[in-house]
Design an enzyme around this catalytic site. Sequence first.
Site, PDB file in Angstrom:
ATOM      1  N   CYS A  83       0.835  -1.207   0.000  1.00  0.00           N
ATOM      2  CA  CYS A  83       0.000   0.000   0.000  1.00  0.00           C
ATOM      3  C   CYS A  83       0.867   1.252   0.000  1.00  0.00           C
ATOM      4  O   CYS A  83       2.003   1.236   0.484  1.00  0.00           O
ATOM      5  CB  CYS A  83      -0.911   0.003   1.227  1.00  0.00           C
ATOM      6  SG  CYS A  83      -2.103   1.355   1.178  1.00  0.00           S
ATOM      7  N   CYS A  87      -2.218   4.157   7.056  1.00  0.00           N
ATOM      8  CA  CYS A  87      -3.277   4.314   8.069  1.00  0.00           C
ATOM      9  C   CYS A  87      -2.853   3.574   9.355  1.00  0.00           C
ATOM     10  O   CYS A  87      -2.538   2.372   9.305  1.00  0.00           O
ATOM     11  CB  CYS A  87      -4.599   3.759   7.572  1.00  0.00           C
ATOM     12  SG  CYS A  87      -5.068   4.432   5.968  1.00  0.00           S
ATOM     13  N   CYS A  90      -4.628   0.229  10.271  1.00  0.00           N
ATOM     14  CA  CYS A  90      -4.839  -0.753   9.185  1.00  0.00           C
ATOM     15  C   CYS A  90      -4.757  -2.200   9.689  1.00  0.00           C
ATOM     16  O   CYS A  90      -3.802  -2.585  10.366  1.00  0.00           O
ATOM     17  CB  CYS A  90      -3.817  -0.543   8.081  1.00  0.00           C
ATOM     18  SG  CYS A  90      -4.111  -1.669   6.692  1.00  0.00           S
TER      19      CYS A  90
HETATM   20  C1  LIG Z   1      -7.687  -2.914   4.392  1.00  0.00           C
HETATM   21  S1  LIG Z   1      -8.453  -1.744   3.377  1.00  0.00           S
HETATM   22  C2  LIG Z   1      -7.863  -2.130   1.768  1.00  0.00           C
HETATM   23  C3  LIG Z   1      -8.407  -1.268   0.658  1.00  0.00           C
HETATM   24  C4  LIG Z   1      -7.862   0.142   0.553  1.00  0.00           C
HETATM   25  N1  LIG Z   1      -6.491   0.229   0.782  1.00  0.00           N
HETATM   26  C5  LIG Z   1      -8.643   1.072   1.430  1.00  0.00           C
HETATM   27  O1  LIG Z   1      -8.106   1.580   2.398  1.00  0.00           O
HETATM   28  O2  LIG Z   1      -9.809   1.281   1.114  1.00  0.00           O
HETATM   29  C6  LIG Z   1     -10.159  -2.302   3.299  1.00  0.00           C
HETATM   30  C7  LIG Z   1     -11.112  -1.556   4.215  1.00  0.00           C
HETATM   31  O3  LIG Z   1     -10.819  -1.885   5.550  1.00  0.00           O
HETATM   32  C8  LIG Z   1     -10.913  -0.731   6.325  1.00  0.00           C
HETATM   33  N2  LIG Z   1     -10.093  -0.917   7.532  1.00  0.00           N
HETATM   34  C9  LIG Z   1      -8.754  -0.931   7.622  1.00  0.00           C
HETATM   35  N3  LIG Z   1      -8.363  -1.123   8.896  1.00  0.00           N
HETATM   36  C10 LIG Z   1      -9.476  -1.232   9.636  1.00  0.00           C
HETATM   37  C11 LIG Z   1      -9.726  -1.442  11.035  1.00  0.00           C
HETATM   38  N4  LIG Z   1      -8.752  -1.582  11.906  1.00  0.00           N
HETATM   39  N5  LIG Z   1     -11.013  -1.517  11.427  1.00  0.00           N
HETATM   40  C12 LIG Z   1     -12.033  -1.396  10.559  1.00  0.00           C
HETATM   41  N6  LIG Z   1     -11.864  -1.210   9.237  1.00  0.00           N
HETATM   42  C13 LIG Z   1     -10.600  -1.114   8.780  1.00  0.00           C
HETATM   43  C14 LIG Z   1     -10.375   0.353   5.402  1.00  0.00           C
HETATM   44  O4  LIG Z   1     -10.713   1.649   5.812  1.00  0.00           O
HETATM   45  C15 LIG Z   1     -11.019  -0.043   4.095  1.00  0.00           C
HETATM   46  O5  LIG Z   1     -12.308   0.519   3.974  1.00  0.00           O
HETATM   47  S1  SF4 Z   2      -6.467   0.939   5.239  1.00  0.00           S
HETATM   48 FE1  SF4 Z   2      -4.497  -0.114   5.013  1.00  0.00          FE
HETATM   49  S2  SF4 Z   2      -4.526  -0.849   2.957  1.00  0.00           S
HETATM   50 FE2  SF4 Z   2      -6.097   0.745   3.047  1.00  0.00          FE
HETATM   51  S3  SF4 Z   2      -5.074   2.656   2.534  1.00  0.00           S
HETATM   52 FE3  SF4 Z   2      -4.910   2.474   4.697  1.00  0.00          FE
HETATM   53  S4  SF4 Z   2      -2.928   1.499   5.009  1.00  0.00           S
HETATM   54 FE4  SF4 Z   2      -3.506   1.140   2.914  1.00  0.00          FE
END
Ligand SMILES: C[S@@+](CC[C@H](N)C(=O)[O-])C[C@H]1O[C@@H](n2cnc3c(N)ncnc32)[C@H](O)[C@@H]1O
Ligand code: SF4
Length: 361
Positions: A83, A87, A90
Amino acid sequence: MMLSNQVHFMKMLLQLCFSGVRSILSKVCSWTFTWVNMTNTRMQRIPSATVSPRFTSNSGQKKSLGVNGTTPSSVNYHFTRQCNYKCGFCFHTAKTSFVLPIEEAKRGLRLLKEAGMEKINFSGGEPFLHERGGFLGEMVRYCKEELQLPSVSIVSNGSMITERWFEKYGEYLDILAISCDSFDEDTNRSIGRGQGKKSHLEKLHKVRNWCKTYKVAFKINSVINTFNVDEDMREHITQLNPVRWKVFQCLLIEGENTGEDSLREAEKFVISDQQFQDFLDRHQSVSCLVPESNQKMRDSYLILDEYMRFLDCREGRKDPSKSILDIGVEEAIKFSGFDEKMFLKRGGKYVWSKADMKLEW
Ligand SMILES: C[S@@+](CC[C@H](N)C(=O)[O-])C[C@H]1O[C@@H](n2cnc3c(N)ncnc32)[C@H](O)[C@@H]1O
Ligand code: SF4
Protein backbone atom coordinates in the site's frame (compact mmCIF):
# COMPACT_ATOMS: atom_id res chain seq x y z
CA MET A 1 -44.78 -75.49 8.36
CA MET A 2 -42.14 -74.12 5.94
CA LEU A 3 -44.36 -74.98 2.95
CA SER A 4 -47.41 -73.26 4.45
CA ASN A 5 -45.34 -70.11 5.08
CA GLN A 6 -44.14 -70.05 1.48
CA VAL A 7 -47.68 -70.45 0.14
CA HIS A 8 -48.84 -67.63 2.41
CA PHE A 9 -46.04 -65.41 1.17
CA MET A 10 -46.85 -66.09 -2.52
CA LYS A 11 -50.50 -65.25 -1.82
CA MET A 12 -49.49 -61.95 -0.29
CA LEU A 13 -47.31 -61.10 -3.24
CA LEU A 14 -50.11 -61.72 -5.70
CA GLN A 15 -52.50 -59.57 -3.64
CA LEU A 16 -50.02 -56.78 -3.57
CA CYS A 17 -49.59 -56.97 -7.35
CA PHE A 18 -53.33 -56.61 -7.82
CA SER A 19 -53.56 -53.60 -5.52
CA GLY A 20 -51.38 -51.66 -7.92
CA VAL A 21 -47.65 -51.69 -8.52
CA ARG A 22 -47.63 -47.91 -8.83
CA SER A 23 -48.90 -47.27 -5.33
CA ILE A 24 -46.31 -49.66 -3.87
CA LEU A 25 -43.52 -47.92 -5.72
CA SER A 26 -44.62 -44.48 -4.57
CA LYS A 27 -44.74 -45.70 -0.94
CA VAL A 28 -41.25 -47.20 -1.18
CA CYS A 29 -39.96 -43.92 -2.67
CA SER A 30 -41.52 -41.88 0.10
CA TRP A 31 -40.04 -44.15 2.84
CA THR A 32 -36.59 -43.95 1.24
CA PHE A 33 -36.80 -40.14 0.97
CA THR A 34 -37.77 -39.76 4.64
CA TRP A 35 -34.96 -42.08 5.72
CA VAL A 36 -32.31 -40.23 3.66
CA ASN A 37 -33.48 -36.85 5.02
CA MET A 38 -33.27 -38.08 8.62
CA THR A 39 -29.75 -39.39 8.03
CA ASN A 40 -28.61 -36.09 6.49
CA THR A 41 -30.05 -34.02 9.34
CA ARG A 42 -28.19 -36.15 11.84
CA MET A 43 -24.89 -35.80 9.91
CA GLN A 44 -25.20 -32.01 9.67
CA ARG A 45 -25.23 -31.71 13.46
CA ILE A 46 -21.66 -33.07 13.59
CA PRO A 47 -19.34 -30.04 13.15
CA SER A 48 -16.63 -31.98 11.33
CA ALA A 49 -19.05 -33.66 8.91
CA THR A 50 -17.94 -33.37 5.32
CA VAL A 51 -21.41 -33.30 3.82
CA SER A 52 -21.18 -31.24 0.66
CA PRO A 53 -24.32 -31.62 -1.40
CA ARG A 54 -24.40 -30.14 -4.87
CA PHE A 55 -27.35 -28.75 -6.71
CA THR A 56 -28.10 -26.96 -9.90
CA SER A 57 -29.61 -23.49 -9.65
CA ASN A 58 -32.40 -22.17 -11.88
CA SER A 59 -29.80 -20.60 -14.12
CA GLY A 60 -28.29 -24.04 -14.67
CA GLN A 61 -25.18 -22.95 -12.78
CA LYS A 62 -23.49 -25.52 -10.53
CA LYS A 63 -23.36 -24.50 -6.90
CA SER A 64 -21.50 -26.03 -4.00
CA LEU A 65 -23.03 -25.78 -0.57
CA GLY A 66 -19.76 -26.61 1.23
CA VAL A 67 -19.84 -27.73 4.84
CA ASN A 68 -23.07 -27.02 6.72
CA GLY A 69 -24.50 -25.49 3.56
CA THR A 70 -22.01 -22.61 3.24
CA THR A 71 -21.93 -21.02 -0.19
CA PRO A 72 -19.22 -18.45 -0.98
CA SER A 73 -21.76 -16.08 -2.53
CA SER A 74 -19.78 -12.94 -1.66
CA VAL A 75 -15.98 -13.06 -1.48
CA ASN A 76 -13.34 -10.44 -0.61
CA TYR A 77 -10.04 -11.07 -2.35
CA HIS A 78 -7.14 -9.13 -0.80
CA PHE A 79 -4.77 -9.96 -3.67
CA THR A 80 -1.98 -7.63 -2.50
CA ARG A 81 -0.80 -6.40 0.89
CA GLN A 82 1.28 -3.54 -0.50
CA CYS A 83 0.00 0.00 0.00
CA ASN A 84 1.06 3.61 -0.55
CA TYR A 85 -0.78 4.88 2.56
CA LYS A 86 0.06 4.33 6.23
CA CYS A 87 -3.28 4.31 8.07
CA GLY A 88 -2.35 3.74 11.71
CA PHE A 89 -5.26 1.37 12.35
CA CYS A 90 -4.84 -0.75 9.19
CA PHE A 91 -5.78 -4.40 9.76
CA HIS A 92 -4.42 -5.79 6.47
CA THR A 93 -0.77 -4.81 6.42
CA ALA A 94 2.21 -5.32 4.11
CA LYS A 95 3.46 -8.56 5.65
CA THR A 96 4.38 -9.95 2.21
CA SER A 97 4.84 -8.49 -1.27
CA PHE A 98 3.42 -11.61 -2.92
CA VAL A 99 0.83 -11.40 -5.70
CA LEU A 100 -0.33 -14.48 -7.61
CA PRO A 101 0.41 -14.69 -11.35
CA ILE A 102 -2.70 -13.47 -13.19
CA GLU A 103 -3.50 -16.92 -14.67
CA GLU A 104 -3.47 -18.50 -11.19
CA ALA A 105 -5.66 -15.73 -9.81
CA LYS A 106 -8.11 -16.33 -12.66
CA ARG A 107 -8.09 -20.08 -11.99
CA GLY A 108 -9.02 -19.40 -8.37
CA LEU A 109 -11.77 -16.98 -9.38
CA ARG A 110 -13.23 -19.61 -11.70
CA LEU A 111 -13.18 -22.19 -8.87
CA LEU A 112 -15.08 -19.72 -6.68
CA LYS A 113 -17.64 -19.07 -9.40
CA GLU A 114 -18.18 -22.83 -9.78
CA ALA A 115 -18.69 -23.01 -6.01
CA GLY A 116 -21.47 -20.41 -6.13
CA MET A 117 -19.75 -17.01 -5.95
CA GLU A 118 -22.00 -14.17 -7.15
CA LYS A 119 -20.08 -11.17 -5.88
CA ILE A 120 -16.33 -10.55 -5.82
CA ASN A 121 -14.78 -7.58 -4.04
CA PHE A 122 -11.14 -6.74 -4.75
CA SER A 123 -9.26 -5.22 -1.83
CA GLY A 124 -5.78 -5.06 -0.36
CA GLY A 125 -3.43 -3.36 0.53
CA GLU A 126 -4.12 -0.89 -2.20
CA PRO A 127 -5.57 -2.75 -5.20
CA PHE A 128 -4.64 -0.02 -7.74
CA LEU A 129 -0.95 -0.19 -6.84
CA HIS A 130 0.09 -3.46 -8.54
CA GLU A 131 0.93 -2.84 -12.23
CA ARG A 132 -0.73 0.57 -11.82
CA GLY A 133 -4.18 -0.94 -11.80
CA GLY A 134 -3.58 -3.15 -14.87
CA PHE A 135 -3.66 -6.40 -12.87
CA LEU A 136 -6.84 -5.31 -11.09
CA GLY A 137 -8.45 -4.14 -14.35
CA GLU A 138 -7.85 -7.51 -16.00
CA MET A 139 -9.40 -9.37 -13.06
CA VAL A 140 -12.40 -7.03 -13.09
CA ARG A 141 -12.89 -7.57 -16.84
CA TYR A 142 -12.44 -11.34 -16.47
CA CYS A 143 -14.99 -11.59 -13.65
CA LYS A 144 -17.65 -9.58 -15.47
CA GLU A 145 -17.08 -10.56 -19.11
CA GLU A 146 -15.95 -14.17 -18.87
CA LEU A 147 -17.31 -15.38 -15.51
CA GLN A 148 -20.38 -13.16 -15.83
CA LEU A 149 -20.57 -12.47 -12.10
CA PRO A 150 -23.60 -10.38 -11.10
CA SER A 151 -21.42 -8.10 -9.00
CA VAL A 152 -17.80 -6.95 -9.27
CA SER A 153 -16.58 -4.34 -6.80
CA ILE A 154 -13.40 -2.71 -5.45
CA VAL A 155 -12.41 -1.06 -2.16
CA SER A 156 -9.63 1.47 -2.61
CA ASN A 157 -8.08 4.51 -0.98
CA GLY A 158 -8.64 6.21 -4.36
CA SER A 159 -5.22 7.85 -4.65
CA MET A 160 -3.91 5.85 -7.65
CA ILE A 161 -7.08 5.78 -9.76
CA THR A 162 -6.94 7.46 -13.17
CA GLU A 163 -9.60 8.43 -15.70
CA ARG A 164 -7.82 6.17 -18.21
CA TRP A 165 -8.60 3.21 -15.92
CA PHE A 166 -12.31 4.08 -15.95
CA GLU A 167 -12.27 4.38 -19.76
CA LYS A 168 -10.76 0.93 -20.09
CA TYR A 169 -12.46 -1.00 -17.31
CA GLY A 170 -15.37 1.08 -15.97
CA GLU A 171 -18.01 -0.84 -17.90
CA TYR A 172 -17.05 -4.10 -16.11
CA LEU A 173 -17.22 -2.63 -12.61
CA ASP A 174 -20.46 -2.50 -10.57
CA ILE A 175 -19.35 -0.72 -7.38
CA LEU A 176 -16.31 1.31 -6.36
CA ALA A 177 -15.90 2.02 -2.63
CA ILE A 178 -13.48 4.75 -1.60
CA SER A 179 -12.29 4.88 1.99
CA CYS A 180 -12.51 8.24 3.66
CA ASP A 181 -12.39 8.60 7.44
CA SER A 182 -12.64 12.36 7.72
CA PHE A 183 -13.64 15.47 5.81
CA ASP A 184 -10.86 17.37 7.51
CA GLU A 185 -7.59 16.97 5.59
CA ASP A 186 -5.47 17.29 8.75
CA THR A 187 -7.40 14.51 10.45
CA ASN A 188 -6.83 12.24 7.44
CA ARG A 189 -3.11 13.05 7.60
CA SER A 190 -2.97 12.33 11.36
CA ILE A 191 -4.61 8.96 10.73
CA GLY A 192 -2.06 8.21 8.00
CA ARG A 193 -4.66 8.25 5.22
CA GLY A 194 -2.57 10.15 2.71
CA GLN A 195 0.67 10.25 0.77
CA GLY A 196 2.92 13.30 0.76
CA LYS A 197 1.16 16.53 -0.09
CA LYS A 198 -1.59 14.98 -2.21
CA SER A 199 -5.13 15.82 -1.08
CA HIS A 200 -7.18 12.76 -0.21
CA LEU A 201 -10.42 14.75 -0.33
CA GLU A 202 -9.75 16.31 -3.74
CA LYS A 203 -9.15 12.85 -5.17
CA LEU A 204 -12.27 11.54 -3.49
CA HIS A 205 -14.38 14.12 -5.34
CA LYS A 206 -12.61 13.46 -8.62
CA VAL A 207 -13.27 9.72 -8.37
CA ARG A 208 -16.88 10.38 -7.39
CA ASN A 209 -17.37 12.33 -10.64
CA TRP A 210 -15.68 9.66 -12.74
CA CYS A 211 -18.07 7.12 -11.23
CA LYS A 212 -20.93 9.25 -12.54
CA THR A 213 -19.39 9.67 -15.99
CA TYR A 214 -18.49 6.00 -16.42
CA LYS A 215 -21.61 4.62 -14.73
CA VAL A 216 -20.07 2.90 -11.72
CA ALA A 217 -22.01 2.86 -8.43
CA PHE A 218 -20.12 4.91 -5.83
CA LYS A 219 -19.73 3.86 -2.20
CA ILE A 220 -17.86 5.28 0.81
CA ASN A 221 -16.19 3.39 3.67
CA SER A 222 -15.28 5.13 6.93
CA VAL A 223 -13.49 3.72 9.97
CA ILE A 224 -14.65 5.39 13.16
CA ASN A 225 -11.77 5.82 15.58
CA THR A 226 -10.52 8.21 18.27
CA PHE A 227 -9.48 10.78 15.63
CA ASN A 228 -12.88 11.20 13.94
CA VAL A 229 -15.40 9.93 16.49
CA ASP A 230 -16.74 13.43 17.26
CA GLU A 231 -16.99 14.56 13.65
CA ASP A 232 -20.30 15.39 11.97
CA MET A 233 -20.12 14.03 8.42
CA ARG A 234 -23.79 14.42 7.47
CA GLU A 235 -23.42 17.29 5.02
CA HIS A 236 -20.44 15.84 3.16
CA ILE A 237 -21.95 12.40 2.79
CA THR A 238 -25.27 13.83 1.61
CA GLN A 239 -23.46 15.92 -0.98
CA LEU A 240 -21.39 12.98 -2.26
CA ASN A 241 -24.53 10.86 -2.36
CA PRO A 242 -23.05 7.32 -2.28
CA VAL A 243 -25.26 4.25 -2.82
CA ARG A 244 -23.95 2.94 0.52
CA TRP A 245 -21.92 4.44 3.34
CA LYS A 246 -20.24 1.67 5.34
CA VAL A 247 -19.34 2.84 8.81
CA PHE A 248 -16.91 0.51 10.61
CA GLN A 249 -15.98 0.50 14.25
CA CYS A 250 -12.15 0.38 14.35
CA LEU A 251 -11.21 -3.29 14.81
CA LEU A 252 -8.07 -4.81 16.35
CA ILE A 253 -6.56 -7.90 14.73
CA GLU A 254 -3.71 -9.74 16.43
CA GLY A 255 -0.61 -9.92 14.21
CA GLU A 256 -1.88 -7.10 11.96
CA ASN A 257 -2.50 -4.00 14.06
CA THR A 258 -1.91 -5.30 17.58
CA GLY A 259 0.43 -7.76 19.31
CA GLU A 260 4.03 -8.78 18.88
CA ASP A 261 4.39 -9.46 15.14
CA SER A 262 2.16 -6.64 14.01
CA LEU A 263 3.21 -3.82 11.70
CA ARG A 264 0.77 -1.37 13.36
CA GLU A 265 -0.18 -0.49 16.91
CA ALA A 266 -3.80 0.50 16.60
CA GLU A 267 -4.75 0.54 20.30
CA LYS A 268 -4.82 4.33 20.38
CA PHE A 269 -7.46 4.36 17.59
CA VAL A 270 -9.93 2.05 19.34
CA ILE A 271 -13.30 3.44 20.51
CA SER A 272 -15.88 1.92 22.83
CA ASP A 273 -19.21 0.45 21.72
CA GLN A 274 -20.94 3.46 23.29
CA GLN A 275 -18.78 5.95 21.36
CA PHE A 276 -19.57 4.07 18.16
CA GLN A 277 -23.27 4.13 18.96
CA ASP A 278 -23.13 7.89 19.63
CA PHE A 279 -21.57 8.42 16.19
CA LEU A 280 -24.32 6.31 14.59
CA ASP A 281 -27.02 8.23 16.48
CA ARG A 282 -25.62 11.54 15.26
CA HIS A 283 -25.79 10.29 11.67
CA GLN A 284 -29.10 8.45 11.81
CA SER A 285 -30.67 10.80 9.26
CA VAL A 286 -28.26 9.53 6.57
CA SER A 287 -30.33 6.83 4.90
CA CYS A 288 -27.47 5.07 3.05
CA LEU A 289 -25.52 4.45 6.30
CA VAL A 290 -24.71 0.78 6.96
CA PRO A 291 -23.13 0.31 10.42
CA GLU A 292 -20.64 -2.43 11.22
CA SER A 293 -19.68 -3.03 14.79
CA ASN A 294 -16.62 -5.13 15.70
CA GLN A 295 -18.75 -8.18 16.35
CA LYS A 296 -20.47 -8.02 12.97
CA MET A 297 -17.18 -7.63 11.13
CA ARG A 298 -15.25 -10.50 12.68
CA ASP A 299 -17.04 -13.49 11.20
CA SER A 300 -19.38 -12.20 8.53
CA TYR A 301 -16.84 -11.77 5.74
CA LEU A 302 -15.30 -14.38 3.51
CA ILE A 303 -11.75 -13.11 3.17
CA LEU A 304 -9.13 -14.51 0.80
CA ASP A 305 -5.51 -13.43 1.21
CA GLU A 306 -2.82 -13.02 -1.46
CA TYR A 307 -2.33 -16.82 -1.67
CA MET A 308 -6.07 -17.39 -1.97
CA ARG A 309 -6.32 -18.77 1.57
CA PHE A 310 -9.46 -18.08 3.58
CA LEU A 311 -8.73 -16.04 6.72
CA ASP A 312 -10.60 -16.99 9.88
CA CYS A 313 -10.93 -13.89 12.13
CA ARG A 314 -13.05 -15.41 14.91
CA GLU A 315 -10.19 -15.57 17.42
CA GLY A 316 -9.26 -11.93 16.85
CA ARG A 317 -6.43 -12.83 14.44
CA LYS A 318 -6.30 -13.96 10.83
CA ASP A 319 -5.84 -17.73 10.82
CA PRO A 320 -5.28 -18.96 7.25
CA SER A 321 -6.73 -22.09 5.64
CA LYS A 322 -4.86 -23.89 2.88
CA SER A 323 -5.15 -22.27 -0.53
CA ILE A 324 -8.23 -22.95 -2.62
CA LEU A 325 -5.76 -23.48 -5.47
CA ASP A 326 -4.38 -26.54 -3.64
CA ILE A 327 -7.39 -28.10 -1.92
CA GLY A 328 -10.40 -26.54 -3.66
CA VAL A 329 -13.07 -24.19 -2.32
CA GLU A 330 -15.18 -26.77 -0.50
CA GLU A 331 -12.29 -27.98 1.67
CA ALA A 332 -10.79 -24.55 2.30
CA ILE A 333 -14.08 -22.88 3.24
CA LYS A 334 -14.38 -25.18 6.25
CA PHE A 335 -11.55 -23.17 7.82
CA SER A 336 -12.93 -19.71 6.94
CA GLY A 337 -14.85 -19.14 10.19
CA PHE A 338 -17.59 -17.66 8.02
CA ASP A 339 -20.95 -17.15 9.71
CA GLU A 340 -23.49 -17.07 6.90
CA LYS A 341 -26.31 -16.09 9.29
CA MET A 342 -24.38 -13.04 10.49
CA PHE A 343 -23.53 -12.22 6.86
CA LEU A 344 -27.25 -12.14 6.04
CA LYS A 345 -28.08 -10.31 9.29
CA ARG A 346 -25.63 -7.50 8.56
CA GLY A 347 -27.30 -7.05 5.14
CA GLY A 348 -24.44 -8.71 3.25
CA LYS A 349 -26.84 -9.56 0.44
CA TYR A 350 -28.20 -6.43 -1.21
CA VAL A 351 -28.82 -5.11 -4.73
CA TRP A 352 -25.23 -5.42 -5.88
CA SER A 353 -25.44 -5.36 -9.70
CA LYS A 354 -25.36 -1.85 -11.10
CA ALA A 355 -27.87 -2.97 -13.74
CA ASP A 356 -30.43 -3.55 -10.93
CA MET A 357 -29.76 -0.32 -9.03
CA LYS A 358 -31.79 1.98 -11.26
CA LEU A 359 -29.36 4.82 -10.66
CA GLU A 360 -29.71 8.20 -12.27
CA TRP A 361 -26.25 8.57 -13.71
C1 LIG B 1 -7.69 -2.91 4.39
S1 LIG B 1 -8.45 -1.74 3.38
C2 LIG B 1 -7.86 -2.13 1.77
C3 LIG B 1 -8.41 -1.27 0.66
C4 LIG B 1 -7.86 0.14 0.55
N1 LIG B 1 -6.49 0.23 0.78
C5 LIG B 1 -8.64 1.07 1.43
O1 LIG B 1 -8.11 1.58 2.40
O2 LIG B 1 -9.81 1.28 1.11
C6 LIG B 1 -10.16 -2.30 3.30
C7 LIG B 1 -11.11 -1.56 4.21
O3 LIG B 1 -10.82 -1.89 5.55
C8 LIG B 1 -10.91 -0.73 6.32
N2 LIG B 1 -10.09 -0.92 7.53
C9 LIG B 1 -8.75 -0.93 7.62
N3 LIG B 1 -8.36 -1.12 8.90
C10 LIG B 1 -9.48 -1.23 9.64
C11 LIG B 1 -9.73 -1.44 11.04
N4 LIG B 1 -8.75 -1.58 11.91
N5 LIG B 1 -11.01 -1.52 11.43
C12 LIG B 1 -12.03 -1.40 10.56
N6 LIG B 1 -11.86 -1.21 9.24
C13 LIG B 1 -10.60 -1.11 8.78
C14 LIG B 1 -10.37 0.35 5.40
O4 LIG B 1 -10.71 1.65 5.81
C15 LIG B 1 -11.02 -0.04 4.09
O5 LIG B 1 -12.31 0.52 3.97
S1 SF4 C 1 -6.47 0.94 5.24
FE1 SF4 C 1 -4.50 -0.11 5.01
S2 SF4 C 1 -4.53 -0.85 2.96
FE2 SF4 C 1 -6.10 0.75 3.05
S3 SF4 C 1 -5.07 2.66 2.53
FE3 SF4 C 1 -4.91 2.47 4.70
S4 SF4 C 1 -2.93 1.50 5.01
FE4 SF4 C 1 -3.51 1.14 2.91
